[in-house]
Structure formats: C-alpha cells, structure tokens
Design a protein around this motif. Structure first.
Motif, PDB file in Angstrom:
ATOM      1  N   ALA A 157       7.436   5.467  -5.095  1.00 50.09           N
ATOM      2  CA  ALA A 157       6.906   4.296  -4.400  1.00 50.09           C
ATOM      3  C   ALA A 157       5.804   3.674  -5.249  1.00 50.09           C
ATOM      4  O   ALA A 157       5.325   4.294  -6.216  1.00 50.09           O
ATOM      5  CB  ALA A 157       6.371   4.705  -3.016  1.00 50.09           C
ATOM      6  N   PRO A 158       5.358   2.455  -4.913  1.00 53.38           N
ATOM      7  CA  PRO A 158       4.303   1.809  -5.701  1.00 53.38           C
ATOM      8  C   PRO A 158       3.049   2.664  -5.827  1.00 53.38           C
ATOM      9  O   PRO A 158       2.542   3.189  -4.839  1.00 53.38           O
ATOM     10  CB  PRO A 158       4.025   0.539  -4.897  1.00 53.38           C
ATOM     11  N   GLY A 159       2.561   2.779  -7.078  1.00 51.84           N
ATOM     12  CA  GLY A 159       1.362   3.570  -7.322  1.00 51.84           C
ATOM     13  C   GLY A 159       0.542   3.074  -8.497  1.00 51.84           C
ATOM     14  O   GLY A 159      -0.274   3.814  -9.040  1.00 51.84           O
ATOM     15  N   VAL A 160       0.745   1.830  -8.910  1.00 51.43           N
ATOM     16  CA  VAL A 160       0.030   1.265 -10.055  1.00 51.43           C
ATOM     17  C   VAL A 160      -0.675  -0.013  -9.614  1.00 51.43           C
ATOM     18  O   VAL A 160      -0.069  -0.886  -8.992  1.00 51.43           O
ATOM     19  CB  VAL A 160       0.996   0.967 -11.223  1.00 51.43           C
ATOM     20  N   GLN A 161      -1.981  -0.094  -9.940  1.00 50.46           N
ATOM     21  CA  GLN A 161      -2.816  -1.242  -9.569  1.00 50.46           C
ATOM     22  C   GLN A 161      -2.737  -1.499  -8.063  1.00 50.46           C
ATOM     23  O   GLN A 161      -2.398  -2.595  -7.608  1.00 50.46           O
ATOM     24  CB  GLN A 161      -2.422  -2.482 -10.366  1.00 50.46           C
ATOM     25  N   ILE A 162      -3.086  -0.459  -7.313  1.00 49.77           N
ATOM     26  CA  ILE A 162      -3.011  -0.533  -5.857  1.00 49.77           C
ATOM     27  C   ILE A 162      -4.393  -0.829  -5.276  1.00 49.77           C
ATOM     28  O   ILE A 162      -5.355  -0.095  -5.526  1.00 49.77           O
ATOM     29  CB  ILE A 162      -2.476   0.786  -5.263  1.00 49.77           C
ATOM     30  N   THR A 163      -4.488  -1.889  -4.514  1.00 52.07           N
ATOM     31  CA  THR A 163      -5.737  -2.277  -3.852  1.00 52.07           C
ATOM     32  C   THR A 163      -5.791  -1.642  -2.472  1.00 52.07           C
ATOM     33  O   THR A 163      -4.819  -1.712  -1.708  1.00 52.07           O
ATOM     34  CB  THR A 163      -5.835  -3.803  -3.726  1.00 52.07           C
ATOM     35  N   SER A 164      -6.931  -1.017  -2.154  1.00 50.44           N
ATOM     36  CA  SER A 164      -7.073  -0.329  -0.868  1.00 50.44           C
ATOM     37  C   SER A 164      -8.521  -0.408  -0.414  1.00 50.44           C
ATOM     38  O   SER A 164      -9.393  -0.898  -1.125  1.00 50.44           O
ATOM     39  CB  SER A 164      -6.622   1.130  -0.990  1.00 50.44           C
ATOM     40  N   ALA A 165      -8.777   0.093   0.789  1.00 55.64           N
ATOM     41  CA  ALA A 165     -10.133   0.080   1.348  1.00 55.64           C
ATOM     42  C   ALA A 165     -10.979   1.165   0.723  1.00 55.64           C
ATOM     43  O   ALA A 165     -10.488   2.187   0.252  1.00 55.64           O
ATOM     44  CB  ALA A 165     -10.079   0.257   2.860  1.00 55.64           C
TER      45      ALA A 165
END
Length: 442
Positions: A232-240
């Motif tokens: 699943a997506p795991g690169v340049q992930i924006t989160s809180a």
C-alpha cells in the motif's frame, strides 16, 4: 535489554517514523489535504459512498495517540497506556501513533471537513494501545499483552506498525487468540530492505504489508519475504502530528504508513460486509490487488509486493466469491496447554475456530468408549429379555444402528485445513488476481 526494548530497537526504523522531511513552515489546510496523494489514488470520494468504516474499531498498537488533534477528536477511545497503566488518548510527545491513527480514521476539520488530514476510514473508531518508546525501560508488557487487550476491548482490526523480530510462545498464542476471535492483525514488513520478514509479520494469521510509491512501484527500503501479503502507499505520506502545536502535521516514508492504509481498508470492508470473517476480508483485498504495469506477470505472492497494492474501491464493489473462512491467511496453531484467555468463537468449517486438530483428545475418547459400553450393555439386556419372552425384532422405538437412535459416536481423524482457492487464474473471482488494467488505485 528487556524483550520490549529489544523489540522496539529492532523495529525502531518503523516505530520512530522513518524519514521526516525537516521542519516545514505553516501550510494552508488545502495544502495538507492536497498532499494526501493516496486519497486521490484510491478515489476516496467514491470509496466513501460505499463505506466509511462506521461501527468498526481499529486498535493502534503504537505511541499513545493525541486524541485532541482537530482531525481526530471524537474518533479516539480511551484505550490503555502500557507504560503507566493510564489511558492512551492523550499522547503529545511521540508522532507515530497519532500519525497512524489519522491515516486510518482522521476526519479532517473546518467547513465541510475540508481541512487537515482525512483517513481512509473516517468514521472508524481508534482504540489506542500505548507501548514503550524506543529505549524506554518503563513497563514489561509484550506483544501478546497488547494483542489480547485489543481483542478483549472489541477491536476487529489491529494495526501494528511495528517490526517484531522476536516473538515468544505467549505472543504466538495471543495471535492465535485473535484469530479465534475473528480479529484481523495487520503488521509492517519493516524499513531496512531486508529479504526476510520478522516474526510478527511472518506469523500465521498476520497480514504483512510492504510500501509502494505513487506509481505503485515497491519502495526501495521496504522489507520483503515469502510471507508478504499486500502492499500500500508508504512514500511521502502526510499525516497528523502530536509533537508540534504550531505545525501539527508531518510527512514520512515507511511501511508503517502502508500498514495503516491496509488496516483502514479492512475497516471499510468490515463495516460494509459485517458477516465476512477476517480471512474473507483479506480475500477481497487480495483478489482486487494490483501491480504496476512493469511487474505484470509476476508469480504471486511476490516476496516484495505480496499479491499487490490494495485497491479499496474494487474490494468494496466487485463481485468476489466469499471463499473459505481463513481466505489466504494461514491458521495459527494453538497449544491447548497454554490457554488462550477466552473461549473460542465457533464458526463453520473449522474446529475450535482456527485450531488444527490431529484427532480427538483423550477425554473425548474415554467418553465415547463409556457411552459405547453402556449401549452394548443395554443391547445385551434387551436381547436377553427378548429371548426370555420369546420375542423377536428390536425393542419399541427401534435401533437404527450401533448405539441406537440419535447416537452416532464421532470417528477420530485428522482435521484437514481448507486448501487454497480453487478458481482458475483469470476467471471470475480468480486467485491470484488478474493483472491490473488501470493505473494504481483505480
């Protein structure tokens, strides 16, 4: 070094949050939402018309979660902090737990919830389970304790964005307990480009997750191994973020983030299809997974991609055969002498909900033997009375075979684990899934 510290030290790259991209200036809310490329790739607006994760609780085994973050407020339960015995919803030091929670169940804020971080399952609830930070000597809890707490507090998905390299027998029994209770465990593969998965990710019953980039290509640092299930997506992930009040967001790379997205996708499915087992939920994710065009033709499962990257919209909408209870998951073995802390939840095609049986135990065999002897004695008495009274034929009510009506002693035998899916590749509901024909996430 204690077991907990060893676990965290080995998994530090995952738990510490991978690669933070420095200290960013204050960004507009639109920039935060726009930076969440996985939502666009998943076509999240269409996904949320199918399911938002409502009614599902996802346990986040990680740093305590900052439940007062504007993008999470109201979606975080109290949980438990295993370092001090208190609740785990007031975390304000470590970023990692808050980040994972936001990718799963962030709901944004502002007008129309158009600002901030939105999770893939925005109506799910987060059960935070706080565990010791890297190098923290406080507490002596283990993976097994964390899993049991999650199961016993009504989580149906457990997100473990940690890399557990070493599991004890008690930890393995806890994984089996989760399987018996139909709770899905999702774990990170790791961020060290290793070619062998740790004990947690490779344990039977656990979904191991790798990370891919915007093109669907596997991230270079994602660990691999034959037990890999999904990516699943795991690169340049924006989160809180919980660590900074002036800029409560972060950007990172890692299999931690991809694990959170798989947990969120599982929550969506458990909400829409509440009668599916954990294995059948994974079955839908596996059968609708995709690969980048350059990787078409891979033999699946691939040690890097597993069965491919998740495509939640397809998993929610395609006509997928239900399949067996365990789906593609292997069933954890249970040691009867170890105990599991709760009665097994019976279900359909398995004995003891996930236990593999080599035959009937001694107590059952003795009971059968006694019952047979009693029945034989009754037959002898009846025959004697028949002869004495010059009667022929069965007694009133009849015997329909050895043991009489309604009594059929079970035969000892070896339990056969349901085999892999029988559909042919390329056919309806094929397993492995047919090669993708659209870009990642579509």
């Amino acid at each position: 070094m204690s077991f907990t510290r060893t676990l965290r030290a080995v998994g530090g790259a995952v738990v510490a949050g991978a690669l933070l991209f420095g200290t960013a200036p204050t960004a507009s809310a639109d920039e935060i939402r726009d930076a969440q490329w996985p939502l666009k790739a998943f076509d999240a607006e269409k996904v949320w018309k199918q399911s938002t994760g409502k009614g599902v609780t996802v346990a986040v085994v990680d740093d305590p979660v900052y439940g007062s973050h504007p993008d999470l407020k109201g979606n975080v339960l109290s949980g438990k902090n295993f370092t001090d015995g208190g609740t785990a919803d007031h975390g304000n030091a470590g970023d990692h737990g808050t980040a994972m929670a936001s990718l799963i169940a962030g709901h944004g804020h502002g007008a129309g919830e158009s600002e901030g971080v939105m999770g893939l399952a925005p109506d799910a609830k987060i059960l935070p389970i706080g565990i010791p930070a890297l190098g923290d000597e406080v507490g002596d809890s283990t993976i097994g304790d964390w899993i049991r707490y999650a199961v016993d507090h009504d989580a149906s998905v457990i997100n473990m964005s940690i890399e557990g390299r070493f599991l004890s027998d008690s930890d393995r029994q806890a994984i089996a307990y989760a399987s018996q209770k139909d709770v899905l465990i999702v774990a990170s593969s790791g961020n060290s480009a290793k070619t062998e998965l740790g004990d947690l990710a490779s344990a039977p019953g656990v979904v191991a997750v790798g990370a891919v980039d915007k093109t669907g290509k596997i991230w270079a640092k994602s660990d691999s191994g034959k037990q890999m299930m999904l990516s699943a997506p795991g690169v340049q992930i924006t989160s809180a973020s919980a660590a900074r009040s002036d800029y409560p967001y972060r950007r990172a790379d890692g299999t931690s983030d991809s694990t959170a997205y798989v947990s969120a996708a599982a929550a969506l499915l458990r909400s829409k299809f509440p009668n599916l087992t954990a294995g059948q939920v994974v079955n839908r994710l596996v059968k609708t997974a995709g690969l980048p065009p350059a990787e078409n033709g891979l033999e699946l499962p691939d040690p890097r991609y597993g069965y491919g990257f998740i495509r939640p919209l397809r998993a929610l909408t395609q006509d997928i055969p239900t399949g067996t209870k365990n789906g593609p998951l292997k069933s954890p073995k249970v040691d009867p002498s170890a105990g599991t802390g709760g009665a097994p939840a019976g279900n359909g095609d398995q004995q003891a909900s996930g236990q593999e049986e080599d035959g009937l135990d001694a107590g059952v065999l003795v009971g059968i033997a006694v019952a047979v002897l009693v029945v034989v004695a009754i037959i002898v008495i009846v025959v004697v009375r028949q002869k004495k009274n010059d009667r022929n034929g069965p007694p009133p009510g009849g015997f329909s075979g050895p043991g009489g009506p309604g009594f059929a002693p079970q035969q000892a035998g070896t339990y056969q684990q349901p085999g892999p899916y029988q559909q042919q590749p390329g056919g309806p509901g094929a397993y492995p899934p047919a090669p993708p024909t659209q870009p990642p996430g579509r």
